[in-house]
Design an enzyme around this catalytic site. Structure first.
Site, mmCIF file in Angstrom:
data_model
loop_
_atom_site.group_PDB
_atom_site.id
_atom_site.type_symbol
_atom_site.label_atom_id
_atom_site.label_comp_id
_atom_site.label_asym_id
_atom_site.label_seq_id
_atom_site.Cartn_x
_atom_site.Cartn_y
_atom_site.Cartn_z
ATOM 1 N N CYS A 47 -6.340 -12.247 -2.612
ATOM 2 C CA CYS A 47 -4.984 -12.682 -2.971
ATOM 3 C C CYS A 47 -5.006 -13.720 -4.088
ATOM 4 C CB CYS A 47 -4.266 -13.263 -1.746
ATOM 5 S SG CYS A 47 -3.952 -12.035 -0.457
ATOM 6 N N THR A 117 -11.753 -0.332 6.129
ATOM 7 C CA THR A 117 -11.988 0.227 4.794
ATOM 8 C C THR A 117 -10.883 -0.122 3.805
ATOM 9 O OG1 THR A 117 -11.059 2.283 5.691
ATOM 10 C CG2 THR A 117 -13.451 2.130 5.546
ATOM 11 N N GLY A 118 -9.801 -0.733 4.278
ATOM 12 C CA GLY A 118 -8.773 -1.218 3.377
ATOM 13 C C GLY A 118 -7.981 -0.118 2.714
ATOM 14 N N GLU A 184 8.349 -0.736 -14.265
ATOM 15 C CA GLU A 184 8.626 -0.498 -12.850
ATOM 16 C C GLU A 184 9.467 0.764 -12.695
ATOM 17 O OE1 GLU A 184 9.014 -0.004 -9.193
ATOM 18 O OE2 GLU A 184 7.779 -1.745 -9.723
ATOM 19 N N ALA A 285 -10.148 0.105 14.325
ATOM 20 C CA ALA A 285 -9.746 0.050 12.916
ATOM 21 C C ALA A 285 -8.717 -1.057 12.753
ATOM 22 C CB ALA A 285 -9.182 1.389 12.441
ATOM 23 N N ASP A 288 -5.618 -2.852 6.030
ATOM 24 C CA ASP A 288 -4.721 -2.066 5.186
ATOM 25 C C ASP A 288 -4.813 -0.565 5.426
ATOM 26 O OD1 ASP A 288 -4.243 -4.535 4.138
ATOM 27 O OD2 ASP A 288 -5.043 -4.108 2.138
#
Length: 554
Positions: A47, A117-118, A184, A285, A288
């Site tokens: 982050c 594992t994200g 965007e 798990a 993310d």
């Protein structure tokens, strides 16, 4: 599974994986815990990556929360970086691993496996997306590569995506002196927020010199001979850039899970139970890559945030070693800073409540972040969403200061199942530099109570087209404010003079009453509804909110 000598393997060395591994060691000194990470680092602050690019964080080493050496010394964890898991055999309880440095392939047995594992960045399928200079921002090497380009004289960057990461990166690149274009696909920046709440962030971006392209996507990228990239957008414009950052969202990285036959759900995320167990009870798990339950709607969702990932890792380790270990539904609480403005959200947005068909009320207010008489007072924009029974469903806030504090309180309120009556009665810290005797959260509770009690009805920007037949717009600001700008055909009677001027208003007609922020129009509406105008309604959040809902309407 608490027997001595448990073989624990963790795939992924970021938030969820390292939280799990560290907690597992604190609960079991005798277990062998192996962490397999395909990247160069474990336990790093991803982050913080944009702030390293912008030099607010000076050294990449400052992003390392822990190193493999420190983790071995403190927790006796066996950390293997640059080791990629290629396959999971749930029947034999083995993982096949490739050492990326030596090329050696080996098998690692486990009694319990954690999949952390994200997620991977979503890359739009356009020509040139794999060119040098086009990158994502997920790892320390990503950030180092971008910072090197900045310090090598990059002059222009294109950021694809105006979510949290895209806006943070745009802020930091602009801080380093680059011209920045933000692209965007949605019709607003910060798509998780409601449009009117994202407006102040977009305005701050414009004021900082950011070129914001909404409703636009990436079409193609070409390489120029001078090292620049020619970026073609869906609106037909072409711009040259030295850096193209793709921050268009993430997708759960579940290839290993799928190949192992584990059950997948929403957006192909791994399905887990309340203890973070997958469809194979020996495999957990977290993070993310998993599907979680939304705390407001009860629906399965994917929420790729560091806070929930850390807590999930801890909860899974607790369950593995007999401590219960249950993970609650997720709120999706998040905050971002952009060019002097902060924006934060928790729970559900109004647009998501509408999409889910959930009945709700919404109120806007603009209290100061601290006592108005104390120097430096600035208004914040707070939006509260609540059910007809008063239960708090969501909140969003923007402003220069005090945003995180209010959203954290409201996130706690949602988690605790509080109602707007509870918000009105919360006892919050007060001193003039920090808040008001009636804090912004209390004020939101008061306004919501008024709605539920029928003491006030609101109108919004969408009600202007078309207005109910016969409706009169009543501006209760001062004549000086009215002269500076007002809604077309509005009648101006200051709220302090309203009692003496009721004869100027046709009896018993619909009235759309407004002021700057909503307080004076509320006072006027109460007077009117008790004086023969039961259809009088107050503009929610006043002209400040209307300007964000319908820019250019007055």
């Amino acid at each position: 599974m608490t027997e001595t000598g448990t073989r624990v393997v963790v795939i992924g060395g970021s938030a969820a994986g390292m939280s799990f591994a560290a907690r597992a060691r604190r609960l079991s000194e005798t277990s062998r815990i192996v962490v397999l990470e395909r990247g160069h680092h474990v336990s790093y602050a991803n982050c913080g990556l944009p702030y390293f690019v912008g030099d607010e964080i000076a050294e990449s080493g400052d992003l390392l929360v822990q190193t493999p050496e420190k983790l071995r010394a403190a927790l006796n964890l066996e950390i293997r970086v640059r080791h990629e898991v290629e396959h999971i055999d749930p029947v034999a309880r083995l993982v096949r691993v490739r050492d990326q440095v030596t090329g050696q392939v080996y098998e690692q047995p486990y009694d319990a496996l954690m999949l952390a594992t994200g997620a991977g960045s979503i890359l739009p399928p356009v020509p040139g997306i794999d060119l040098p200079g086009v990158q994502v921002l997920r790892t320390i090497p990503d950030a180092e590569a971008m910072r090197d380009r900045v310090e090598s004289g990059a002059g222009h960057a294109v950021v694809v995506g105006a979510g949290f990461i895209g806006i943070e990166a745009a802020e930091q690149l602009r801080r380093r002196g680059l011209d920045v274009t933000v692209v965007e696909l949605a019709d607003q920046v910060l798509p998780p927020l409601d449009p009117e709440m994202a407006h102040s962030v977009e305005d701050a971006m414009h004021q900082a010199g950011i070129d914001v392209r909404k409703g636009t996507s990436l079409s193609a990228i070409e390489s120029e001979t001078d090292g620049r990239l020619l970026v073609t957008l869906s609106d037909g414009t072409v711009t040259a850039a030295h850096i193209v950052l793709v921050a268009a969202g993430v997708r759960p990285d579940t290839a290993l899970a799928a190949a192992a036959g584990l059950s997948l759900g929403e957006r192909d995320a791994v399905r887990v139970d309340e203890h973070l167990r997958t469809s194979d009870p020996a495999i957990y798990a977290a993070g993310d890559s998993i599907e979680v339950i939304d705390a407001v709607t009860g629906a399965p969702v994917v929420v790729p945030l560091a806070g929930p990932a850390n807590r999930q890792g801890r909860a899974a380790a607790d369950h593995l070693f007999g401590r219960g270990g249950q993970t609650p539904p997720v709120l999706g609480t998040a905050v971002v800073r952009a060019f002097g403005i902060c924006a934060a959200t928790t729970g559900r947005s109004e647009k998501s409540l509408r999409s889910a068909g959930i009945e709700h009320h919404a109120v806007h207010l603009h209290p100061n972040q601290h006592a108005g008489y104390y120097p430096g007072a600035q208004a914040i924009h707070l939006k509260l969403l609540f059910a007809p029974n008063g239960r708090v469903l969501g909140a969003q806030a923007t402003g220069a200061e005090g945003i995180d504090k209010r959203i954290d309180v409201l996130a706690t309120a949602i988690r605790a199942g509080m109602t707007v009556d509870d918000l009105a009665e919360l006892e919050l810290a007060y001193a003039p530099p920090f808040g008001s005797a009636k804090d912004a959260v209390n004020m939101a509770g008061f306004v919501a109570q008024n709605v539920l009690a029928g003491d006030v009805s609101f109108w919004r920007g969408a009600d202007l087209e078309p207005m109910p037949i016969g409706t009169v717009l009543l501006d209760v600001r001062s004549p000086a404010e009215f002269a500076e700008g007002h809604l077309p055909q509005a009648l101006n009677i200051p709220h302090t003079e309203l009692r003496e001027n009721l004869s100027r208003i046709t009896p018993d007609i619909p009235l759309f009453v407004y002021c700057a922020s909503g307080f004076r129009s509320y006072l006027a509406t109460r007077l009117l509804r008790q004086s023969g105008w039961p259809q009088a309604r107050s503009l929610s959040g006043g002209l400040r909110t209307l300007a964000a809902e319908r820019p250019g309407s007055w």
